[in-house]
Scaffold this motif. Structure first.
Motif, PDB file in Angstrom:
ATOM      1  N   THR A   1       0.830  -1.198   0.000  1.00 57.68           N
ATOM      2  CA  THR A   1       0.000   0.000   0.000  1.00 57.68           C
ATOM      3  C   THR A   1       0.868   1.253   0.000  1.00 57.68           C
ATOM      4  OG1 THR A   1      -0.251  -0.318   2.395  1.00 57.68           O
ATOM      5  CG2 THR A   1      -2.068  -1.010   1.008  1.00 57.68           C
TER       6      THR A   1
ATOM      7  N   TRP B   1      -6.272   1.082   4.233  1.00 53.58           N
ATOM      8  CA  TRP B   1      -5.932  -0.332   4.177  1.00 53.58           C
ATOM      9  C   TRP B   1      -6.403  -1.065   5.430  1.00 53.58           C
ATOM     10  CZ3 TRP B   1      -4.906  -4.652   1.856  1.00 53.58           C
ATOM     11  CH2 TRP B   1      -4.281  -5.685   2.542  1.00 53.58           C
ATOM     12  N   ASN B   2      -6.039  -0.537   6.607  1.00 54.59           N
ATOM     13  CA  ASN B   2      -6.383  -1.279   7.829  1.00 54.59           C
ATOM     14  C   ASN B   2      -6.316  -0.365   9.043  1.00 54.59           C
ATOM     15  OD1 ASN B   2      -7.194  -3.631   9.151  1.00 54.59           O
ATOM     16  ND2 ASN B   2      -5.102  -4.170   9.716  1.00 54.59           N
TER      17      ASN B   2
ATOM     18  N   THR C   1     -10.182   0.787  -0.253  1.00 55.47           N
ATOM     19  CA  THR C   1     -10.066  -0.002   0.969  1.00 55.47           C
ATOM     20  C   THR C   1     -10.055  -1.488   0.626  1.00 55.47           C
ATOM     21  OG1 THR C   1     -10.957  -0.247   3.218  1.00 55.47           O
ATOM     22  CG2 THR C   1     -12.555  -0.198   1.408  1.00 55.47           C
ATOM     23  N   ARG C   2      -9.952  -2.352   1.627  1.00 58.18           N
ATOM     24  CA  ARG C   2     -10.040  -3.792   1.388  1.00 58.18           C
ATOM     25  C   ARG C   2     -11.436  -4.159   0.911  1.00 58.18           C
ATOM     26  NH1 ARG C   2      -8.273  -4.103   6.672  1.00 58.18           N
ATOM     27  NH2 ARG C   2      -9.974  -5.508   7.267  1.00 58.18           N
TER      28      ARG C   2
ATOM     29  N   LEU D   1     -11.461  -9.784  -0.292  1.00 58.63           N
ATOM     30  CA  LEU D   1     -10.216  -9.802   0.470  1.00 58.63           C
ATOM     31  C   LEU D   1     -10.495  -9.959   1.954  1.00 58.63           C
ATOM     32  CD1 LEU D   1      -7.212  -9.603   0.781  1.00 58.63           C
ATOM     33  CD2 LEU D   1      -7.351  -7.122   0.436  1.00 58.63           C
ATOM     34  N   GLN D   2     -11.474  -9.219   2.463  1.00 56.03           N
ATOM     35  CA  GLN D   2     -11.821  -9.334   3.883  1.00 56.03           C
ATOM     36  C   GLN D   2     -12.292 -10.743   4.217  1.00 56.03           C
ATOM     37  OE1 GLN D   2     -11.284  -7.484   6.347  1.00 56.03           O
ATOM     38  NE2 GLN D   2     -12.608  -8.291   7.954  1.00 56.03           N
TER      39      GLN D   2
ATOM     40  N   ILE E   1      -9.202 -13.331   4.096  1.00 60.74           N
ATOM     41  CA  ILE E   1      -7.936 -13.033   4.745  1.00 60.74           C
ATOM     42  C   ILE E   1      -7.502 -14.172   5.668  1.00 60.74           C
ATOM     43  CG2 ILE E   1      -8.909 -11.798   6.737  1.00 60.74           C
ATOM     44  CD1 ILE E   1      -5.833 -10.687   4.728  1.00 60.74           C
TER      45      ILE E   1
ATOM     46  N   PHE F   1      -7.308  -7.904  11.578  1.00 59.84           N
ATOM     47  CA  PHE F   1      -8.252  -7.634  10.496  1.00 59.84           C
ATOM     48  C   PHE F   1      -9.691  -7.875  10.940  1.00 59.84           C
ATOM     49  CE2 PHE F   1      -4.238  -8.679   8.409  1.00 59.84           C
ATOM     50  CZ  PHE F   1      -4.131  -7.646   7.480  1.00 59.84           C
TER      51      PHE F   1
ATOM     52  N   HIS G   1     -12.849  -1.766   6.032  1.00 62.72           N
ATOM     53  CA  HIS G   1     -13.023  -2.665   4.900  1.00 62.72           C
ATOM     54  C   HIS G   1     -14.361  -2.353   4.232  1.00 62.72           C
ATOM     55  CE1 HIS G   1     -15.786  -5.390   7.162  1.00 62.72           C
ATOM     56  NE2 HIS G   1     -15.028  -5.043   8.188  1.00 62.72           N
TER      57      HIS G   1
ATOM     58  N   SER H   1      -9.166 -10.050  -3.303  1.00 56.88           N
ATOM     59  CA  SER H   1      -8.223 -11.019  -2.753  1.00 56.88           C
ATOM     60  C   SER H   1      -7.111 -11.340  -3.744  1.00 56.88           C
ATOM     61  CB  SER H   1      -8.949 -12.308  -2.359  1.00 56.88           C
ATOM     62  OG  SER H   1      -9.621 -12.867  -3.476  1.00 56.88           O
TER      63      SER H   1
END
Length: 262
Positions: A58, A110-111, A140-141, A145-146, A149, A209, A215, A240
């Motif tokens: 990122t 990102w997080n 964002t995610r 992806l969330q 993970i 996460f 997210h 993802s």
């Protein structure tokens, strides 16, 4: 618009006529942003090595945007009465670029903790109302992806054959005392103990996460409640597929080194 991103699994949403504004007034923005995002990858080693924080991937995305003159900017909005400043507010945005048709603001979450979305959207709303920006973009995610993970982290643990904290140290990971204690507690408990690999993967994902981080669904919830309205918004969810496995270790190390230098 953003067709190639959609084919790669990126989630794209527009609000308050943002798609029309981009297409008519800023056609070059969508094309350039798409090319930058398509070139972005995050090796799984970065996600694990960063401890869930902002990865070098990122950071490189930020650097790529900065290379196209999307730079950090601090907007200052002042109220002046008869030459006397009565009030001033500042809004710092990580990526801003001005074009002939207007100014666009972009944030990458990102997080972080999910209230950062409230900050970003309220900043966009105020700046749009004051004529400072034409639209805002948040990356964002994404949901895929969330949702995956945990699977990605477990795959890493399997491929690295992680079965103890000694194995973690062997590959350069340094969990905190609390994290070690939490994992050991689940592995050694009398009732329903679980394998180290499961305990570590679950602990890492829930700790770094969790649902209360930034997210896709957390962003959607706010936009649907009207947070940031009526500022035109472009929402982009990273898929993802942006996470890679099996990259040449020399290449991965170079990426990590480049991130450190940046």
């Amino acid at each position: 618009m953003f067709d190639r991103l959609k084919e790669r699994g990126f989630e794209i949403e527009f609000s308050s006529h943002a798609e029309a504004i981009l297409g008519v007034d800023f056609p070059e923005v969508a094309e350039r942003l798409e090319s930058v995002l398509l070139a972005s990858t995050i090796p799984i080693e970065e996600i694990i090595g960063s401890g869930g924080g902002e990865t070098k991937g990122t950071q490189r995305l930020r650097n790529a945007l900065a290379g196209h003159e999307w730079r950090k900017h601090n907007f200052v909005v002042q109220k002046i009465i008869d030459g006397v400043e009565r009030e001033a507010q500042s809004h710092e945005i990580d990526h801003v670029k001005t074009f002939d048709a207007g100014t666009i603001a972009l944030e990458i979450e990102w997080n972080n903790k999910d209230p950062f979305f409230d900050r970003d959207l309220e900043n966009f709303k105020r700046l749009h109302a004051d004529g400072g920006i034409s639209l805002g973009i948040i990356i964002t995610r994404g949901a895929s992806l969330q949702d995956s993970i945990g699977t990605l982290v477990r795959r890493f643990a399997d491929e690295k054959n992680i079965n103890s904290h000694d194995d973690m140290e062997r590959i350069g990971l340094n969990p905190t005392r609390r994290q070690i204690r939490d994992v050991v507690k689940r592995v050694t408990r009398t009732k329903n103990p679980i394998p180290f690999r499961d305990a570590w993967s679950d602990q890492f994902v829930s700790d770094k996460f969790g649902a209360a981080t930034t997210h896709w669904s957390k962003l959607q919830d706010r936009v649907r409640r009207g947070v940031g309205n009526p500022c035109p918004l472009v929402l982009i969810g990273l898929p993802s597929s942006i996470v890679t496995f099996g990259e040449d270790q020399a290449d991965v190390q170079k990426l990590l080194d480049d991130g450190e230098e940046d």
